[in-house]
Design an enzyme around this catalytic site. Structure first.
Site, PDB file in Angstrom:
ATOM      1  N   ARG A   1      64.264  60.578  74.020  1.00  0.00           N
ATOM      2  CA  ARG A   1      63.768  59.340  74.629  1.00  0.00           C
ATOM      3  C   ARG A   1      62.273  59.365  74.939  1.00  0.00           C
ATOM      4  O   ARG A   1      61.543  58.425  74.627  1.00  0.00           O
ATOM      5  CB  ARG A   1      64.485  59.054  75.972  1.00  0.00           C
ATOM      6  N   THR A   2      61.831  60.416  75.603  1.00  0.00           N
ATOM      7  CA  THR A   2      60.458  60.392  76.109  1.00  0.00           C
ATOM      8  C   THR A   2      59.467  60.362  74.945  1.00  0.00           C
ATOM      9  O   THR A   2      58.564  59.521  74.907  1.00  0.00           O
ATOM     10  CB  THR A   2      60.207  61.604  77.023  1.00  0.00           C
TER      11      THR A   2
ATOM     12  N   LYS B   1      51.340  80.878  66.962  1.00  0.00           N
ATOM     13  CA  LYS B   1      50.484  82.019  66.563  1.00  0.00           C
ATOM     14  C   LYS B   1      49.788  82.621  67.778  1.00  0.00           C
ATOM     15  O   LYS B   1      48.949  83.502  67.645  1.00  0.00           O
ATOM     16  CB  LYS B   1      49.411  81.542  65.587  1.00  0.00           C
TER      17      LYS B   1
ATOM     18  N   ARG C   1      54.872  67.518  76.870  1.00  0.00           N
ATOM     19  CA  ARG C   1      56.004  68.129  77.585  1.00  0.00           C
ATOM     20  C   ARG C   1      55.941  69.623  77.341  1.00  0.00           C
ATOM     21  O   ARG C   1      55.669  70.062  76.219  1.00  0.00           O
ATOM     22  CB  ARG C   1      57.336  67.565  77.067  1.00  0.00           C
TER      23      ARG C   1
ATOM     24  N   HIS D   1      58.623  64.768  86.255  1.00  0.00           N
ATOM     25  CA  HIS D   1      58.782  63.941  85.052  1.00  0.00           C
ATOM     26  C   HIS D   1      58.375  62.524  85.463  1.00  0.00           C
ATOM     27  O   HIS D   1      59.204  61.623  85.556  1.00  0.00           O
ATOM     28  CB  HIS D   1      60.244  64.009  84.587  1.00  0.00           C
TER      29      HIS D   1
END
Ligand code: CP
Length: 311
Positions: free
Chosen positions: A53-54, A82, A103, A131
């Site tokens: 969703r986000t 890396k 995120r 959030h």
């Protein structure tokens, strides 16, 4: 907006949140008026942790504003694999885009990113911490479904310890008059003490209970959450706690006729599918509101008004 980043919901005043909700309402009423507002602007979605969703609602939001999107959906597909640091990654990507939504599984990673970034950073979820764009989504949902953000009794149910959406929503709702929290969780997954301290400091009424049936009839909003497997160190604890609460049609009979059921999603077992057809179930509408409030947020952080004009 003075602070160009959104790391915690407390970066926004109640007045700024109200303005953003008004802007989202305006976009919902007349999306065409905003369809070119971000023309030639670019959003990067940097997701070091999974999302449906986000990430996709951020991307849909920018596309619906006439802008463009680029990014990655896992750390494995970036040079972080890396050994590149978050700071360096952000410093580089700021050269390519106008705004970044990120995120990260580590609490505080977006704060580190914001300190290094030359473009606005939006925290799209950091570990079990915050959030804030889910919270904006939740506030828009409550506002549109109930018509107010004050004088509300809200039940938060499930994993209240690791549930970052719960922590951010509590912090936001503390700003509104006569809000009462009913915190429904197993003993092991209670709201962290630092959040309880904030509720107490604000002088807001709350209670902690373990049985949802005992409180269903009191609630204006029931906010269900998933017990998050990925936050547990011990599989046995997860298995023991995961199905503590399952909202079904029988339990819905105990609720007010105008209570709404919300969930940030994804759900696992905590809401039976039979509840989806109950008119009080709002969680799919909530995902749509998520796109509109993210459109409003992008416009606000970029200082853009209708048709791409400076606000
Ligand atoms: N609500 C939420 O954050 O969903 P995703 O994890 O799918 O983005």
């Amino acid at each position: 907006m003075e602070n160009r980043n959104l790391i915690s919901i407390t970066d926004l005043s109640a007045g700024e949140i109200d303005e953003m909700i008004k802007l989202a309402d305006d976009i919902i009423a007349d999306p065409e008026a905003y369809s070119e507002a971000c023309r030639r602007k670019k959003l990067a979605t940097l997701f070091f942790e999974p999302s449906t969703r986000t990430r996709l609602s951020f991307e849909a939001a920018m596309l619906d504003l006439g802008g463009n999107v680029l990014g990655f959906s896992s750390a494995d597909s970036s040079s972080v694999s890396k050994g590149e640091s978050v700071s360096d990654t952000i410093r580089v990507i700021g050269n390519y885009v106008d705004i970044i939504a990120m995120r990260h599984p580590k609490e505080g990673a977006p704060t580190v990113a914001a300190a290094r970034s030359i473009v606005p950073i939006i925290n799209a979820g950091d570990g079990g911490h915050f959030h804030p764009t889910q919270t904006l989504t939740d506030l828009l949902t409550i506002s549109r479904k109930i018509g107010r953000l004050d004088n509300i009794t809200i039940g938060l149910c499930g994993d209240l310890q690791f549930g970052r959406t719960v922590h951010s929503l509590i912090e936001a709702m503390l700003r509104y008059e006569n809000v009462k929290f009913v915190l429904i969780s197993p003993e092991e997954l209670r709201v962290p003490s630092y959040i309880i301290d904030k509720i107490r400091d604000a002088g807001t009424e709350y209670k902690e209970v373990t049985k949802m049936e005992d409180v269903m009839g009191e609630l204006d909003v029931l906010y269900m959450t998933r017990v998050q497997k990925e936050r547990f160190f011990n599989e046995a604890d997860y298995v023991r706690l995961k199905d503590t609460y399952i909202l079904d049609a029988e339990k819905m009979q105990l609720a007010k006729d105008d209570m709404i059921v919300m969930h940030p999603l994804p759900r696992v077992n905590e809401i039976a599918v039979e509840v989806d057809s109950d008119p009080r179930a709002c969680y799919f509408d909530q995902t749509l509101y998520g796109k509109y409030i993210r459109m409003a947020l992008i416009l606000t952080l970029l200082g853009i008004g209708r048709n791409g004009k400076k606000a």
